[in-house]
Scaffold this active site. Structure first.
Site, PDB file in Angstrom:
ATOM      1  N   TYR A  71       1.933  -2.326  -4.164  1.00 20.49           N
ATOM      2  CA  TYR A  71       2.213  -3.602  -3.482  1.00 20.49           C
ATOM      3  C   TYR A  71       1.125  -4.002  -2.484  1.00 20.49           C
ATOM      4  CZ  TYR A  71       5.242  -0.963   0.013  1.00 20.49           C
ATOM      5  OH  TYR A  71       5.779  -0.126   0.935  1.00 20.49           O
ATOM      6  N   GLU A  72       1.187  -5.220  -2.046  1.00 23.19           N
ATOM      7  CA  GLU A  72       0.123  -5.818  -1.211  1.00 23.19           C
ATOM      8  C   GLU A  72      -1.240  -5.750  -1.896  1.00 23.19           C
ATOM      9  OE1 GLU A  72       0.983  -7.547   1.102  1.00 23.19           O
ATOM     10  OE2 GLU A  72       2.986  -6.797   1.520  1.00 23.19           O
ATOM     11  N   GLY A  73      -1.266  -5.935  -3.182  1.00 26.50           N
ATOM     12  CA  GLY A  73      -2.520  -5.837  -3.946  1.00 26.50           C
ATOM     13  C   GLY A  73      -2.664  -4.440  -4.483  1.00 26.50           C
TER      14      GLY A  73
END
Lengths: 595, 595
Positions: free
Chosen positions: A439-441
């Site tokens: 998550y978050e890239g």
């Protein structure tokens, strides 16, 4: 059973002796941040994390969140723990005093964040997401929105979310379809479906404030047509209470591999009332403020889990009696030796330990860069700190989370078959850590951010600053024979970074796929080099400590752990340099159909 | 969704063009094993695995096994699938014709085993354990025990277990406490508690046959006082039906990270009637027959999961539209490019693909060594095959399972956040694969087996044979310019193996901890070298295929995949050689209390 005690001694050592936290407390807003205050905060945070949050980690995983008819129930004990958490003011420690925050240094926020995620990653998601929403609103919201929402988000009575992803688009937000129709009263009607929304719905707070990306009717296509809106679950009344229900509803929660106590929601916006944050069509910029903070936060999650994994594995290895040392019994009166006598068990523990301690130093240094970037009274110092911060963000996010997972897996391996059994609690660390790489890239995106954006930004100035910082350290310590065992391998590693970056500069202009091909390996190479630099600084601090002569065991242990890193982890840089120079050819040769 | 089609073309390629399966079918017992028969078996196995076992993999994970009052219920559909499985004769394909088996080559058994574990690892555990019990009994059981049990274990109407581990002892079986009291009728009364017993209790077969380690009353302490017993759940009547219940009962099943459809049981033996298998106090030897077979079987599980992970990731990467190629749109009419355009996505897929294909060749070669070791009419050939087999067993077990987990994790990473969601099925592969690194001897134990036992056995002869085999291949192909890109890196890798073994020989005599310190890295170094050797053989076969000119795409893809392995995976050997030569010092420096 998994075990966690906040490593306060180590945390203080990093703050006081490795990263020069005094430079942070000397910044204008932190005049009242005395060592005693810092100590008190760390000790209170440790108590809360060890005694309240950690005991809920296992039960929260087993119970998970429950969804029924739009309502999400968090696991037993979470509501009480959250109340205690906000009553202690923990959501507000680094927030803006203008809106009721305590305004403490970000560095200190990192230390507390490490403890929270070590104790209970799922729990940490609820206040963690609020923090991101807070930052975006504080940076880009109109004053009346800030007045209405920031105090509540800060004190934790309301919580926040980040609504980006849609079923058909995650990394590529340019494709997003959620619409925002302007209304006569200046608000917008938001309609669309968002997925993977952490803390999108839950029972911990009286209101939930969504920061949601959507398109205006006349918006251009792609990422240049995205705007940011604030959409509360309940529309605040004029006296700041949650009022009428808004048109946003949780449609389902995901059944996941891990972080089961964190509600991951499908959110349906059906003409929900929202207000724009920032400029029209500039939503992505506003969101990136919050994303960069979130990426560092996710990196801290990797460190947090790695620490708990290490402590759990070390405790088990000292306790579990099985077999004998290859060099003769070490526990001759017992039925067997503790498995910590075995070099291969120590190899696993030392990978974990040398990561956690080096990463802690690197993380708190990054924390101090945030404080300097925001609060230094010198513009050049602010810029320098911000440059390093930008460059280090994808490195911290990707490397720390990869190592968080590796460390959790090593804990399971140390436990043997028992590690696979749920009640022992270490397999949960593997499942929980796994999301942090995604998550978050996803970490591949972090690597592209590093090679495609950060290395090249401002003509390569941030990269020059990092190399300059490390080369400065090498030059200053090269003549010291005690430091040679740390400085020499560091010098070789930085040579490999320079070689690899050079290779990239020569090749990626002609063929952009070269950057993509090198990205993950180069990120790892730079991360290991940054870690070797931090181990150099730790070693220097340890030698200074030994000079003082009061706690020799502690400092000798630091040196021995640093030696392990230099001699048994850092050699990975040799392979990485070879792989990078192998280029993109072997990756791109196959047609898609050949896979 | 996770996806699996048996890679029949690749399997046939390995059998026919890489490992010379004709040498196996030329062995005396395999006269009737024609290419047509092999084809028919592979195709039938593929159908069963794709259409019956694979569809139960996801549902089996969600439902898990249920325990109530001593009874274990397997997930919905398992009983029907198992009936179909034994009706098709799949439990009996490689078993002894003397007891009703089909007596097909072990090599072929490996191919089928790969498919089963690719499709449904949990399901594969039920017949898999029977196979181990069968082998131990066939090698060490008295004729009357063999007559009574082998036909039923072979045809799958009964299943088997291996009861080794107890709560306080796993790796260190010398500490085991289960007792066996001799009875007047020549049987024994077995009493004790065993844990982690796969398939210890379930509802698939009419009887369950436990092979159980226990101590005679007068047995010496440690591993030299352990005997092996056969203990049926129901005492067979004279006409071979399951009769009276025996004193063995399942006390609980474990709640685990993965393989949830495989029942992992606590088994309580309470004066259960058993019969000795093999000699008194020599039970561990008898058990090792079964353990070595089981270790290779677990290695195959690593390959099986890696293949499914690869196929799932490749399918997703070709399907998921997100972002654009760095070199310009590749799907200009679509809203985005499929993510397979990105070098970093290909990097992940090629790590999986180059592992699965190289490992498949290595595995089937190892399978052929089993056949040769058992059936060659030449004693030297039998010995040579057995030597290689002994040496390669820990390498296959540890490296394949480490890579099975890595491959599963790369599939999750390719899926991004969607990989973390249970319904997509790839996170299950991570959870299922995780056990393979732990059971049948954790991978650190495999590494110790390699450096502490296998490298040194028979004065180093097995190791010399492997090096000789590889050096022979290098010598034979060195002059061929087409082969240089494979032979040169192989030569460097084998040089690193020789260097490292030399370092070990010079140092481990003085300090046995040196062996433990090098073990894991040396196993990986040797595994990568063995893989590079197999890629050399694959490349040679591919060049021969290109000469024929009928299926150029297939052969070119093999060469491209091999190049990726040589240039972007094999360089790890440089780092490993450094780490090995760093020695044990950094591992052993810390006192246990310093962890």
């Amino acid at each position: 059973m998994a075990t966690y005690k906040a490593p306060l001694k180590d945390m203080r050592f990093v703050l006081r002796e490795v990263i020069d936290f005094k430079e942070v407390t000397a910044l204008p807003p932190f005049g009242e941040v005395t060592p005693d205050l810092v100590d008190a905060i760390l000790e209170e945070a440790a108590k809360l994390c060890e005694n309240v949050l950690f005991p809920l980690n296992r039960s929260g995983d087993e119970e998970g969140c429950h969804y029924e008819n739009g309502v999400v129930r968090t696991p037993k004990g979470f509501k009480e723990a959250y109340t205690q958490f906000i009553d202690g003011g923990w959501t507000n420690i680094t927030t803006d005093p203008k809106f009721g925050g305590q305004g403490l240094p970000a560095t200190l926020g990192f230390v507390v964040q490490e403890m929270i995620t070590s104790a209970n990653l799922s729990f940490g998601m609820y206040p963690g997401l609020s923090h991101g929403a807070y930052e975006a609103l504080r940076a880009h919201g109109k004053p009346e929105l800030q007045q209405r929402y920031l105090p509540k988000l800060g004190d934790g009575t309301w919580s926040g979310t980040m609504c980006l992803t849609e079923p058909h688009c995650g990394t590529d937000l340019g494709m997003l379809r959620t619409r925002a129709e302007p209304q006569a009263d200046g608000s917008y009607a938001i309609t669309g479906t968002k997925i993977f929304i952490s803390a999108g719905e839950h029972d911990l707070t009286e209101n939930i404030i969504h920061l949601c990306l959507a398109r205006l009717p006349d918006a251009p296509g792609g990422t240049k047509g995205i705007s940011l809106f604030i959409v509360p679950k309940f529309l605040p009344t004029d006296d700041g209470k949650p009022g009428a229900a808004n048109g946003v509803r949780c449609g389902a929660i995901e059944h996941k591999m891990g972080i089961k106590a964190s509600a991951t929601c499908v959110m349906n916006f059906d003409g929900a009332k929202g207000w724009m944050v920032g400029e029209p069509n500039k939503g992505l910029n506003a969101m990136f403020v919050m994303m960069n903070a979130a990426r560092l936060g996710v990196g801290m999650q990797g460190l947090g889990i790695a620490e708990t994994a290490y402590q759990s594995a070390a405790a088990y290895a000292k306790d579990r009696l099985q077999g004998r040392s290859l060099t003769g019994p070490k526990n001759a009166n017992g039925p067997a030796d503790p498995i910590i006598v075995h070099p291969d068990v120590r190899r696993m523990l030392l990978i974990q330990k040398s990561f956690a301690e080096g990463a802690r130093a690197l993380a708190y240094w990054v924390g101090s860069l945030i404080d300097k970037a925001h609060h230094s009274d010198n513009a050049e110092a602010r810029e320098a700190a911000d440059d390093l911060l930008q460059l280090l963000t994808p490195i911290v996010k990707a490397y720390f989370t990869d190592m968080g997972s590796e460390s959790a897996n090593l804990a399971v391996q140390t436990y043997g078959g028992h590690g696979f059994i749920r009640e022992h609690g270490v397999e949960q660390l593997v499942r929980d850590a796994r999301i942090t790489q995604l998550y978050e890239g996803a970490n591949g995106i972090q690597a592209l951010d590093l090679v495609g954006r950060k290395l090249m930004m401002k003509g390569g100035k941030p990269a020059q600053r990092l190399l300059g910082e490390i080369n400065g350290f090498i030059a200053a310590n090269k003549a010291d024979p005690k430091m040679a065992e740390f400085v020499e391998p560091l010098e070789k590693a930085i040579g490999r970074v320079q070689e690899s970056v050079m290779y990239l500069m020569q090749n990626a202009m002609k063929n952009p796929d070269e950057a993509g091909a090198a990205a993950t390996d180069l990120l790892r190479l730079m991360a290991l080099t940054a870690m070797a630099y931090m181990w150099g600084r730790i070693a220097k601090a340890a030698h200074a400590g030994l000079q003082a002569g009061t706690d020799n065991d502690f400092y000798e242990t630091k040196l021995a752990t640093g030696r392990f890193f230099a001699r048994r982890v850092l050699p990975q840089t040799t392979a990485l340099a070879h792989q990078i120079k192998a280029g993109s050819e072997t990756l791109m040769a196959l047609k898609a159909e050949a896979f």
